[in-house]
Design a protein around this motif. Structure first.
Motif, PDB file in Angstrom:
ATOM      1  N   ARG A   1       1.744  19.097   3.697  1.00 12.41           N
ATOM      2  CA  ARG A   1       2.248  17.997   2.856  1.00 12.41           C
ATOM      3  C   ARG A   1       1.142  16.996   2.522  1.00 12.41           C
ATOM      4  NH1 ARG A   1       6.179  14.480   6.211  1.00 12.41           N
ATOM      5  NH2 ARG A   1       4.209  14.098   7.261  1.00 12.41           N
TER       6      ARG A   1
ATOM      7  N   ARG B   1       5.739  11.357   3.057  1.00 18.35           N
ATOM      8  CA  ARG B   1       5.349  10.628   4.274  1.00 18.35           C
ATOM      9  C   ARG B   1       5.565   9.121   4.093  1.00 18.35           C
ATOM     10  NH1 ARG B   1       1.017  11.000   8.308  1.00 18.35           N
ATOM     11  NH2 ARG B   1       1.486   9.269   9.718  1.00 18.35           N
TER      12      ARG B   1
ATOM     13  N   ARG C   1       2.718   9.416  -4.223  1.00 18.23           N
ATOM     14  CA  ARG C   1       2.452   9.628  -2.799  1.00 18.23           C
ATOM     15  C   ARG C   1       3.399  10.682  -2.225  1.00 18.23           C
ATOM     16  NH1 ARG C   1      -0.206   5.693  -0.138  1.00 18.23           N
ATOM     17  NH2 ARG C   1      -0.629   7.394   1.285  1.00 18.23           N
TER      18      ARG C   1
ATOM     19  N   ARG D   1       0.816  -1.216   0.000  1.00 21.41           N
ATOM     20  CA  ARG D   1       0.000   0.000   0.000  1.00 21.41           C
ATOM     21  C   ARG D   1       0.853   1.271   0.000  1.00 21.41           C
ATOM     22  NH1 ARG D   1      -2.342   3.955   3.347  1.00 21.41           N
ATOM     23  NH2 ARG D   1      -0.454   3.570   4.540  1.00 21.41           N
TER      24      ARG D   1
HETATM   25  C1  EPS Z   1      -3.056  12.286   3.836  1.00 21.39           C
HETATM   26  C2  EPS Z   1      -1.948  13.119   3.759  1.00 21.39           C
HETATM   27  C3  EPS Z   1      -0.569  12.585   3.756  1.00 21.39           C
HETATM   28  C4  EPS Z   1      -0.601  11.160   3.252  1.00 21.39           C
HETATM   29  C5  EPS Z   1      -1.572  10.408   4.145  1.00 21.39           C
HETATM   30  C6  EPS Z   1      -2.960  10.826   3.803  1.00 21.39           C
HETATM   31  O1  EPS Z   1      -0.031  12.529   5.048  1.00 21.39           O
HETATM   32  P1  EPS Z   1       0.884  13.698   5.587  1.00 21.39           P
HETATM   33  O2  EPS Z   1      -0.055  14.848   5.793  1.00 21.39           O
HETATM   34  O3  EPS Z   1       1.492  13.238   6.877  1.00 21.39           O
HETATM   35  O4  EPS Z   1       1.917  13.934   4.520  1.00 21.39           O
HETATM   36  O5  EPS Z   1       0.656  10.600   3.221  1.00 21.39           O
HETATM   37  O6  EPS Z   1      -1.489   9.050   3.944  1.00 21.39           O
HETATM   38  C7  EPS Z   1      -0.794   8.304   4.845  1.00 21.39           C
HETATM   39  C8  EPS Z   1      -0.099   8.803   5.854  1.00 21.39           C
HETATM   40  C9  EPS Z   1      -0.881   6.874   4.574  1.00 21.39           C
HETATM   41  O7  EPS Z   1      -0.302   6.090   5.337  1.00 21.39           O
HETATM   42  O8  EPS Z   1      -1.529   6.531   3.570  1.00 21.39           O
HETATM   43  C10 EPS Z   1      -4.425  12.820   3.934  1.00 21.39           C
HETATM   44  O9  EPS Z   1      -4.568  14.030   4.149  1.00 21.39           O
HETATM   45  O10 EPS Z   1      -5.390  12.052   3.779  1.00 21.39           O
END
Ligand code: EPS
Length: 385
Positions: free
Chosen positions: A335, A51, A48, A42
């Motif tokens: 992010r 993160r 992506r 996943r």
């Molecule tokens: C997400 C934002 C991001 C994604 C997250 C879903 O996270 P961050 O704000 O920390 O960069 O990476 O997805 C995950 C962490 C994952 O494990 O799939 C959002 O706003 O939905």
């Protein structure tokens, strides 16, 4: 949900995610490595956020498994968030007296606006933390347990990317699932992949995001899972609900789906022909029904497609309103991902696995896997089944 139930808990930047699964039979071989393998699947899709390089999801089995086998008690799983260290203050469980600036510019397309009104909170943070697709890691962990169970019956689940933005994969040859696993977009068409990757890069450079469509294909499903007798027994309805519940999914179709509405009945259905091969005296040449007729599996592969909207957090944020002042403001940005379609496909696999494990358990019952397998084999021996 019927016999198999699960709950997830956890915030995106909190300590971690938790899942509890109830109703799985005893005697199922299960390891943390098997679950973590699917968690990794996943996290590899192109598009992506960074993160995904921080989190390297591993499932810790806390209960329900002993000496490599399930024991019939609730299975509980923990996936720790590596980012927690950086978020200790913002996501602190105890009050610490420090001022944390509230987020007040809701992002269109997110849970932000409806969430703060519904829960009467003047900060978007608590809403976005739980609405985040981070939660899907827990679903994939639960889905891995379900698919381990389904494997015992020869049920195999795959997913692939059908489109990214306006770019459709050309699917003119049989899908090579090993190639899909190696593809950064989980795309069966290597010809189309380059253009899709370029489209994601372009969207990123423009501060934009992209959606698309993924497809789930399930082989080895016996005839007769689900039922026509009640609306909530229908397998297609149960699958649609489960897949639609995935963050960012805005449409679900089974088999011919929406395109079927424009065809004539004579072209829409799967002719039943006599056959001397296989377990039955008939066979189907086509599978427009996507493996489900009358709310029941019909023995053909189950085909489910889902439309994933473009990620709602934009590098170039959409117009919004600051909830403190009521004045025009840019939506909050932090992010985020550019495109999640390939990884959403893995979540789709998990949700379909959970529904199928549930209907298998409903139909074949049992407290130990041996008992479920005995009932399953007896059913397959019934003439005409
Ligand atoms: C997400 C934002 C991001 C994604 C997250 C879903 O996270 P961050 O704000 O920390 O960069 O990476 O997805 C995950 C962490 C994952 O494990 O799939 C959002 O706003 O939905």
């Amino acid at each position: 949900m019927g016999k198999l139930r699960f709950l997830t808990a956890g915030e995106s930047h909190g300590k971690g995610l938790v899942a509890i699964i109830e109703g799985m039979v005893a005697g199922l071989p299960l390891s943390e490595d098997f679950i973590s393998y699917h968690l990794k699947r996943r996290q590899t899709g192109y598009g992506r956020s960074s993160r995904m390089k921080i989190e390297q999801d591993i499932a810790e089995i806390v209960s329900g498994v002993r000496l490599g086998f399930t024991i019939g008690s609730p299975i509980s799983l923990v996936i720790r968030n590596r980012v927690w260290e950086e978020w200790r203050e913002t996501m602190s469980i105890a009050p610490h007296g420090k001022q944390i600036e509230p987020l007040t510019m809701p992002r269109p397309g997110h849970a932000d606006l409806a969430g703060v009104i519904k829960y009467d909170i003047d900060d978007i943070r608590p809403i976005l933390e739980r609405a985040s697709a981070r939660e899907t890691a827990a679903r994939v962990a639960v889905g891995a347990v379900a698919r381990r169970f389904l494997e015992q019956f020869g049920v195999v689940i795959h997913s692939h990317t059908v489109s990214i933005g306006e770019l459709q994969a050309v699917l003119d040859i049989e899908i090579d699932w090993q190639q899909v696993e190696k593809s950064p977009l989980r795309c069966a068409s290597t010809k189309c992949e380059k253009a899709m990757v370029a489209a994601i890069d372009r969207a990123k450079a423009e501060g934009d995001t992209l959606g698309g469509v993924f497809e789930i294909v399930v082989d080895g499903v016996p005839v007769g899972l689900g039922s026509h007798v009640h609306w909530d027994n229908r397998l297609d309805g149960r699958i649609a609900q489960a897949v639609m519940s995935i963050q960012a999914v805005k449409g679900v179709e089974i088999g011919g789906g929406f395109a079927m509405a424009a065809t004539k009945g004579s072209q829409a259905h799967d002719i039943i022909e006599p056959s001397t091969e296989g377990p039955f005296s008939w066979h189907r040449v086509t599978n427009r029904a996507g493996g489900i007729e009358g709310g029941m599996s019909n023995g053909q592969p189950i085909i489910v497609r889902a439309a994933v909207k473009p990620v709602a957090t934009l590098g170039k944020p959409s117009p919004s309103v600051d909830l403190r002042t009521g004045k025009v403001a840019k939506a909050h940005y932090e992010r985020s991902d550019i495109c999640v379609v390939p990884d959403a496909g893995i979540v789709g696999e998990a949700m379909v696995a959970i529904v199928l494990a549930d209907v298998m358990l409903e139909k074949f019952g049992g407290d130990h896997l041996r008992e479920t397998l005995t009932n399953y084999r007896a059913y397959l021996d019934v003439p005409g089944s």
